[in-house]
Design a protein around this motif. Sequence first.
Motif, PDB file in Angstrom:
ATOM      1  N   GLU A 166      24.906  68.732 -39.207  1.00 45.48           N
ATOM      2  CA  GLU A 166      24.741  67.487 -39.952  1.00 45.48           C
ATOM      3  C   GLU A 166      23.358  67.387 -40.574  1.00 45.48           C
ATOM      4  OE1 GLU A 166      27.049  65.188 -40.777  1.00 45.48           O
ATOM      5  OE2 GLU A 166      28.484  66.535 -39.819  1.00 45.48           O
ATOM      6  N   VAL A 167      22.332  67.827 -39.852  1.00 43.01           N
ATOM      7  CA  VAL A 167      20.972  67.807 -40.402  1.00 43.01           C
ATOM      8  C   VAL A 167      20.899  68.711 -41.626  1.00 43.01           C
ATOM      9  CG1 VAL A 167      18.599  68.568 -39.928  1.00 43.01           C
ATOM     10  CG2 VAL A 167      19.781  67.114 -38.308  1.00 43.01           C
ATOM     11  N   LYS A 168      21.547  69.864 -41.560  1.00 39.87           N
ATOM     12  CA  LYS A 168      21.558  70.758 -42.724  1.00 39.87           C
ATOM     13  C   LYS A 168      22.247  70.095 -43.910  1.00 39.87           C
ATOM     14  CE  LYS A 168      21.487  75.257 -40.434  1.00 39.87           C
ATOM     15  NZ  LYS A 168      21.639  75.035 -39.016  1.00 39.87           N
ATOM     16  N   LYS A 169      23.386  69.449 -43.663  1.00 41.29           N
ATOM     17  CA  LYS A 169      24.118  68.803 -44.755  1.00 41.29           C
ATOM     18  C   LYS A 169      23.305  67.683 -45.394  1.00 41.29           C
ATOM     19  CE  LYS A 169      28.282  68.531 -42.435  1.00 41.29           C
ATOM     20  NZ  LYS A 169      29.648  68.007 -42.282  1.00 41.29           N
ATOM     21  N   VAL A 170      22.735  66.830 -44.568  1.00 41.41           N
ATOM     22  CA  VAL A 170      21.941  65.717 -45.093  1.00 41.41           C
ATOM     23  C   VAL A 170      20.693  66.241 -45.794  1.00 41.41           C
ATOM     24  CG1 VAL A 170      20.574  63.693 -44.434  1.00 41.41           C
ATOM     25  CG2 VAL A 170      22.831  64.035 -43.446  1.00 41.41           C
ATOM     26  N   GLY A 171      20.055  67.241 -45.213  1.00 37.69           N
ATOM     27  CA  GLY A 171      18.850  67.808 -45.819  1.00 37.69           C
ATOM     28  C   GLY A 171      19.113  68.382 -47.196  1.00 37.69           C
ATOM     29  N   ILE A 172      20.206  69.120 -47.351  1.00 42.59           N
ATOM     30  CA  ILE A 172      20.527  69.699 -48.659  1.00 42.59           C
ATOM     31  C   ILE A 172      20.896  68.604 -49.651  1.00 42.59           C
ATOM     32  CG2 ILE A 172      22.239  71.120 -49.865  1.00 42.59           C
ATOM     33  CD1 ILE A 172      22.047  73.094 -47.562  1.00 42.59           C
ATOM     34  N   THR A 173      21.573  67.554 -49.180  1.00 45.84           N
ATOM     35  CA  THR A 173      21.922  66.441 -50.067  1.00 45.84           C
ATOM     36  C   THR A 173      20.668  65.730 -50.559  1.00 45.84           C
ATOM     37  OG1 THR A 173      24.012  66.147 -48.880  1.00 45.84           O
ATOM     38  CG2 THR A 173      23.248  64.309 -50.230  1.00 45.84           C
ATOM     39  N   VAL A 174      19.752  65.432 -49.660  1.00 51.87           N
ATOM     40  CA  VAL A 174      18.497  64.775 -50.051  1.00 51.87           C
ATOM     41  C   VAL A 174      17.712  65.678 -50.995  1.00 51.87           C
ATOM     42  CG1 VAL A 174      16.257  64.005 -49.157  1.00 51.87           C
ATOM     43  CG2 VAL A 174      18.361  63.298 -48.017  1.00 51.87           C
ATOM     44  N   TRP A 175      17.638  66.955 -50.673  1.00 51.63           N
ATOM     45  CA  TRP A 175      16.924  67.900 -51.527  1.00 51.63           C
ATOM     46  C   TRP A 175      17.524  67.914 -52.928  1.00 51.63           C
ATOM     47  CZ3 TRP A 175      18.755  72.258 -54.035  1.00 51.63           C
ATOM     48  CH2 TRP A 175      17.793  73.071 -54.630  1.00 51.63           C
ATOM     49  N   ALA A 176      18.851  67.994 -53.026  1.00 54.91           N
ATOM     50  CA  ALA A 176      19.511  68.045 -54.332  1.00 54.91           C
ATOM     51  C   ALA A 176      19.259  66.764 -55.126  1.00 54.91           C
ATOM     52  CB  ALA A 176      21.008  68.272 -54.151  1.00 54.91           C
ATOM     53  N   ALA A 177      19.266  65.618 -54.458  1.00 54.08           N
ATOM     54  CA  ALA A 177      19.015  64.355 -55.154  1.00 54.08           C
ATOM     55  C   ALA A 177      17.590  64.306 -55.703  1.00 54.08           C
ATOM     56  CB  ALA A 177      19.260  63.185 -54.207  1.00 54.08           C
ATOM     57  N   ILE A 178      16.627  64.706 -54.899  1.00 55.53           N
ATOM     58  CA  ILE A 178      15.227  64.667 -55.356  1.00 55.53           C
ATOM     59  C   ILE A 178      14.998  65.688 -56.465  1.00 55.53           C
ATOM     60  CG2 ILE A 178      12.825  65.015 -54.660  1.00 55.53           C
ATOM     61  CD1 ILE A 178      13.595  63.951 -51.880  1.00 55.53           C
ATOM     62  N   VAL A 179      15.572  66.880 -56.339  1.00 59.07           N
ATOM     63  CA  VAL A 179      15.414  67.901 -57.384  1.00 59.07           C
ATOM     64  C   VAL A 179      16.081  67.430 -58.674  1.00 59.07           C
ATOM     65  CG1 VAL A 179      16.148  70.229 -58.071  1.00 59.07           C
ATOM     66  CG2 VAL A 179      15.054  69.867 -55.868  1.00 59.07           C
ATOM     67  N   GLY A 180      17.245  66.823 -58.571  1.00 56.47           N
ATOM     68  CA  GLY A 180      17.915  66.289 -59.762  1.00 56.47           C
ATOM     69  C   GLY A 180      17.079  65.221 -60.442  1.00 56.47           C
ATOM     70  N   PHE A 181      16.491  64.355 -59.635  1.00 52.03           N
ATOM     71  CA  PHE A 181      15.615  63.331 -60.183  1.00 52.03           C
ATOM     72  C   PHE A 181      14.374  63.967 -60.796  1.00 52.03           C
ATOM     73  CE2 PHE A 181      12.856  59.479 -59.586  1.00 52.03           C
ATOM     74  CZ  PHE A 181      13.585  58.656 -60.433  1.00 52.03           C
ATOM     75  N   GLY A 182      13.895  65.059 -60.207  1.00 55.20           N
ATOM     76  CA  GLY A 182      12.752  65.789 -60.752  1.00 55.20           C
ATOM     77  C   GLY A 182      13.061  66.397 -62.111  1.00 55.20           C
ATOM     78  N   PHE A 183      14.273  66.915 -62.297  1.00 57.38           N
ATOM     79  CA  PHE A 183      14.670  67.439 -63.600  1.00 57.38           C
ATOM     80  C   PHE A 183      14.768  66.314 -64.619  1.00 57.38           C
ATOM     81  CE2 PHE A 183      16.453  71.395 -61.628  1.00 57.38           C
ATOM     82  CZ  PHE A 183      15.715  72.275 -62.398  1.00 57.38           C
ATOM     83  N   THR A 184      15.308  65.177 -64.195  1.00 57.45           N
ATOM     84  CA  THR A 184      15.456  64.044 -65.105  1.00 57.45           C
ATOM     85  C   THR A 184      14.096  63.548 -65.585  1.00 57.45           C
ATOM     86  OG1 THR A 184      17.468  63.366 -63.967  1.00 57.45           O
ATOM     87  CG2 THR A 184      16.413  61.723 -65.343  1.00 57.45           C
ATOM     88  N   ASN A 185      13.149  63.445 -64.683  1.00 58.63           N
ATOM     89  CA  ASN A 185      11.818  62.930 -65.024  1.00 58.63           C
ATOM     90  C   ASN A 185      10.828  64.019 -65.406  1.00 58.63           C
ATOM     91  OD1 ASN A 185      12.592  60.304 -64.557  1.00 58.63           O
ATOM     92  ND2 ASN A 185      12.007  60.382 -62.401  1.00 58.63           N
ATOM     93  N   ARG A 186      11.239  65.267 -65.290  1.00 58.77           N
ATOM     94  CA  ARG A 186      10.376  66.410 -65.589  1.00 58.77           C
ATOM     95  C   ARG A 186       9.051  66.312 -64.828  1.00 58.77           C
ATOM     96  NH1 ARG A 186      13.435  68.941 -68.666  1.00 58.77           N
ATOM     97  NH2 ARG A 186      14.497  68.162 -70.482  1.00 58.77           N
ATOM     98  N   SER A 187       9.182  66.114 -63.516  1.00 56.63           N
ATOM     99  CA  SER A 187       8.011  65.927 -62.667  1.00 56.63           C
ATOM    100  C   SER A 187       7.969  67.010 -61.584  1.00 56.63           C
ATOM    101  CB  SER A 187       8.063  64.548 -62.017  1.00 56.63           C
ATOM    102  OG  SER A 187       7.057  64.416 -61.057  1.00 56.63           O
ATOM    103  N   ALA A 188       6.889  67.776 -61.600  1.00 58.62           N
ATOM    104  CA  ALA A 188       6.711  68.812 -60.586  1.00 58.62           C
ATOM    105  C   ALA A 188       6.441  68.183 -59.218  1.00 58.62           C
ATOM    106  CB  ALA A 188       5.584  69.747 -60.971  1.00 58.62           C
ATOM    107  N   ALA A 189       5.883  66.982 -59.200  1.00 54.64           N
ATOM    108  CA  ALA A 189       5.584  66.306 -57.928  1.00 54.64           C
ATOM    109  C   ALA A 189       6.870  66.033 -57.149  1.00 54.64           C
ATOM    110  CB  ALA A 189       4.838  65.005 -58.186  1.00 54.64           C
ATOM    111  N   LEU A 190       7.958  65.769 -57.847  1.00 54.57           N
ATOM    112  CA  LEU A 190       9.227  65.533 -57.157  1.00 54.57           C
ATOM    113  C   LEU A 190       9.757  66.821 -56.528  1.00 54.57           C
ATOM    114  CD1 LEU A 190      10.912  63.005 -59.574  1.00 54.57           C
ATOM    115  CD2 LEU A 190      10.089  62.571 -57.265  1.00 54.57           C
ATOM    116  N   PHE A 191       9.480  67.967 -57.142  1.00 54.90           N
ATOM    117  CA  PHE A 191       9.888  69.235 -56.531  1.00 54.90           C
ATOM    118  C   PHE A 191       9.104  69.492 -55.251  1.00 54.90           C
ATOM    119  CE2 PHE A 191      10.908  70.324 -61.090  1.00 54.90           C
ATOM    120  CZ  PHE A 191      12.270  70.088 -60.947  1.00 54.90           C
ATOM    121  N   VAL A 192       7.828  69.117 -55.259  1.00 61.17           N
ATOM    122  CA  VAL A 192       7.011  69.235 -54.048  1.00 61.17           C
ATOM    123  C   VAL A 192       7.552  68.289 -52.979  1.00 61.17           C
ATOM    124  CG1 VAL A 192       4.710  68.862 -53.072  1.00 61.17           C
ATOM    125  CG2 VAL A 192       4.954  69.990 -55.295  1.00 61.17           C
ATOM    126  N   LEU A 193       7.912  67.062 -53.383  1.00 61.12           N
ATOM    127  CA  LEU A 193       8.496  66.104 -52.443  1.00 61.12           C
ATOM    128  C   LEU A 193       9.802  66.639 -51.853  1.00 61.12           C
ATOM    129  CD1 LEU A 193       8.463  63.287 -51.115  1.00 61.12           C
ATOM    130  CD2 LEU A 193       9.738  62.479 -53.117  1.00 61.12           C
TER     131      LEU A 193
END
Length: 165
Positions: free
Chosen positions: A42-69
């Motif tokens: 479950e931790v793996k599933k939630v972790g990958i989901t959170v990661w994908a959401a933040i990376v997607g938001f990083g692509f939308t905003n074109r922010s490298a800081a979100l990739f670090v987050l």
Amino acid sequence: MFYIKTMPNNVSHWIEKNKDYLVKQTEMLQSAIARMANNSLEVKKVGITVWAAIVGFGFTNRSAALFVLAFVAFSLFGVLDVYYLYLERKFRDNFNRLTRILSGYIVPEDQEWIEKVKGNFLKPDNSTKFLGQIPNTLKSWANLPYLITFLITILLLVVPLPASP
């Protein structure tokens, strides 16, 4: 390491006297092991989901800081997963000892362990050495999603984002 087939009378008598209790303890250990494995998944599933959401938001905003987050957030989920895997291994060690004791193949360390736990075989030791398990845990196939995700995140940080149209 050698196994002793014949146990001293006091331990063998104690085992025979408490055989039903010890069998129940093995069943509870199996349940705890299954829960730890499920929590790890479950931790793996939630972790990958959170990661994908933040990376997607990083692509939308074109922010490298979100990739670090995303990398930091996924790393924290990874530490939690290592903790669950550590607990699962400790419970497996207790289960293996208890089955060895029940089957009559006992080693001297098992006698010390019986006296130490005082009948509570479900409790893993109190050590906090799970962070030292990170290198061993990363070698496991179960953590391949972490390694792939970390590599993708590092690539996203290194490779410049394409210009917006």
